[in-house]
Design an enzyme around this catalytic site. Sequence first.
Site, PDB file in Angstrom:
ATOM      1  CG  ASP A 134      -2.012   1.025   1.174  1.00  0.00           C
ATOM      2  OD1 ASP A 134      -2.353   1.458   0.059  1.00  0.00           O
ATOM      3  OD2 ASP A 134      -2.522   1.426   2.232  1.00  0.00           O
ATOM      4  CB  CYS A 194     -21.762  -3.398   1.252  1.00  0.00           C
ATOM      5  SG  CYS A 194     -21.929  -3.694  -0.530  1.00  0.00           S
ATOM      6  CB  CYS A 247     -19.640  -8.305   3.564  1.00  0.00           C
ATOM      7  SG  CYS A 247     -19.298  -9.454   2.198  1.00  0.00           S
TER       8      CYS A 247
END
Length: 313
Positions: A134, A194, A247
Amino acid sequence: MTLDSKQVSSLIKKRAFEAGFSFCGISKADFLDEEAPRLEAWLNQGLQGEMAYMANHFDKRLDPRKLVEGCQTVVSLVFNYYPSPSLTPLNHHFKVSKYAFGEDYHRVVKDKMQVLWDAMQEDLGEISGRMFVDSAPVLEKAWAKKSGLGWIGKNGNLIIPKQGSFYFIAELLIDIPAEPDGPIKDFCGTCTRCIDACPTEALTPYWVDGSKCISYFTIELKEGIPASMKSDFQDWIFGCDICQDVCPWNRFSTPHQEPRLEAKLTFLEMERGDWEDLSEEVFKELFHYSAIKRTKITGLQRNIQYINKKNES
């Protein structure tokens, strides 16, 4: 002995598991032609908000060969960060995204990758490349999807079959060929949990408006939260897990086994008043090696003030 691409792929995966990664997928380094128009449209609509860096290095985001010279293979790695239910904050705690409970994931995952990298050097000889957690213009989820680790759900997260989405994603870009894996199908079906649960309406199917996301407001936004924002942040002061918590695939989540990702007792026992009275000194001591330090104490204070004001109104 010279290894063929299938053997190279098999060896990398074996070493990845030994290093502690949950899953490993292989892709041929190439241009991401499916993602190119989506990324361009997302940027053109300004859905990145004030995350100006998302518009930088457009070509490199779509082609790893422009990022790392000689790159032939993208190795996608995922690392579980789902916490044990017994190591989660008190119910009356302000809310912090699960990924930030323990030590900064950049440090933890990078160390695991170094172990993998050293093992690959031993097995495959002198290979060249770079590792990313990341931290570069790499479309992590796109590469993980391409390698068959999972599919990108309607909430924009990588969902791994019968595992869920509470995983960090990292990549190795290397200069040797390895047999690629293929993508899998999308299993979101007709579910919209979601989308229905997002309090800021940041989600439409397979499309995330980053400028409306609670994580954006509580972490990425450096200025004050706009007066026009009327949404209830539901006590989230750093990040947000709402679209993951609802979820159905995350019912399969199992606790990670990494001590460095476990929350400190001091953090777990903090009550709302402790957060509200947090001093600069205590903030630095508590979150010195935490991802939470990214928002700085001023960012946390801003977020808490916004939530308290909403609760009072």
